[in-house]
Write an enzyme that holds these catalytic residues in place. Structure first.
Site, PDB file in Angstrom:
ATOM      1  N   ARG A   1       0.819  -1.218   0.000  1.00 23.13           N
ATOM      2  CA  ARG A   1       0.000   0.000   0.000  1.00 23.13           C
ATOM      3  C   ARG A   1       0.848   1.261   0.000  1.00 23.13           C
ATOM      4  O   ARG A   1       1.835   1.349   0.716  1.00 23.13           O
ATOM      5  CB  ARG A   1      -0.858   0.069   1.278  1.00 23.13           C
ATOM      6  CG  ARG A   1      -2.097  -0.737   1.258  1.00 23.13           C
ATOM      7  CD  ARG A   1      -3.251   0.099   0.707  1.00 23.13           C
ATOM      8  NE  ARG A   1      -4.362  -0.738   0.333  1.00 23.13           N
ATOM      9  CZ  ARG A   1      -4.620  -1.147  -0.905  1.00 23.13           C
ATOM     10  NH1 ARG A   1      -3.866  -0.821  -1.898  1.00 23.13           N
ATOM     11  NH2 ARG A   1      -5.676  -1.884  -1.164  1.00 23.13           N
TER      12      ARG A   1
ATOM     13  N   GLY B   1       6.088   0.553   6.174  1.00 17.07           N
ATOM     14  CA  GLY B   1       7.047  -0.335   5.504  1.00 17.07           C
ATOM     15  C   GLY B   1       7.213  -0.008   4.031  1.00 17.07           C
ATOM     16  O   GLY B   1       8.326  -0.013   3.496  1.00 17.07           O
ATOM     17  N   CYS B   2       6.116   0.335   3.372  1.00 18.22           N
ATOM     18  CA  CYS B   2       6.163   0.635   1.932  1.00 18.22           C
ATOM     19  C   CYS B   2       6.877   1.962   1.680  1.00 18.22           C
ATOM     20  O   CYS B   2       7.606   2.107   0.698  1.00 18.22           O
ATOM     21  CB  CYS B   2       4.755   0.653   1.355  1.00 18.22           C
ATOM     22  SG  CYS B   2       3.921  -0.941   1.558  1.00 18.22           S
ATOM     23  N   THR B   3       6.683   2.906   2.587  1.00 16.76           N
ATOM     24  CA  THR B   3       7.377   4.190   2.466  1.00 16.76           C
ATOM     25  C   THR B   3       8.881   3.983   2.657  1.00 16.76           C
ATOM     26  O   THR B   3       9.690   4.473   1.859  1.00 16.76           O
ATOM     27  CB  THR B   3       6.823   5.196   3.493  1.00 16.76           C
ATOM     28  OG1 THR B   3       5.433   5.406   3.211  1.00 16.76           O
ATOM     29  CG2 THR B   3       7.575   6.513   3.427  1.00 16.76           C
TER      30      THR B   3
ATOM     31  N   GLY C   1      10.333   2.313  -0.428  1.00 18.42           N
ATOM     32  CA  GLY C   1      10.428   3.271  -1.527  1.00 18.42           C
ATOM     33  C   GLY C   1      11.578   4.239  -1.328  1.00 18.42           C
ATOM     34  O   GLY C   1      12.322   4.556  -2.264  1.00 18.42           O
TER      35      GLY C   1
END
Length: 160
Positions: free
Chosen positions: A45, A50-52, A55
């Site tokens: 998402r 975690g995704c931030t 990235g």
């Protein structure tokens, strides 16, 4: 999103042709990467911790990936509008693919049963795929743990 032809991807085999909506407008075709290696990283998402972090790790190494003739593409099932905001907020120097229909997720077999607070659901398992300049899948990382991951992918890209 065009349906990819053939079955699931496999290391050592050519990745079937695919296209997907991309940040910056329009759609992106795998053929546009001809002559370059591609890191395709799937994440659950936009704007989650975690995704931030993942990235940002790819962002911080983007120049080194570029020197290794490797383009980075992030993929999630979020909309292009969500991706545009996420990309701008964290200044990602790479594009994000929107896979709302999960065709790419199915091709790369990243939709898995997950559990959160005892509730089971189907979602994107954090996974990364390294495709060489001739379109062959060279390496895959599944159930990715973010710390040190982008560095490991960079090392693999440099080894191609």
């Amino acid at each position: 999103m065009s349906k990819p032809s053939g079955g699931k991807v496999a290391v050592g085999k050519k990745v079937p042709a695919f296209s997907s909506l991309i940040t910056g407008g329009g759609s992106w075709k795998a053929s546009e990467a001809a002559g370059k290696n591609v890191v395709l990283y799937f994440y659950p998402r936009d704007n989650t911790p975690g995704c931030t972090t993942e990235g940002e790790a790819f962002r911080d190494l983007a120049a080194q990936f570029n020197k290794a003739n490797t383009m980075i593409l992030g993929v999630s099932t979020d909309s292009i509008a969500s991706h545009e905001k996420f990309k701008a907020k964290y200044r990602f120097p790479f594009e994000l693919l929107s896979d709302e229909e999960q065709a790419l997720c199915q091709l790369f077999d990243v939709i898995k049963e997950k559990s959160l607070y005892g509730r089971k659901f189907m979602g994107v398992e954090r996974s990364t795929f390294l495709i060489d300049a001739s379109g062959v899948l060279r390496q895959e990382w599944r159930k990715v743990k973010v710390p040190g991951h982008a560095e490991a992918v960079l090392a693999a890209a440099r080894a191609l």
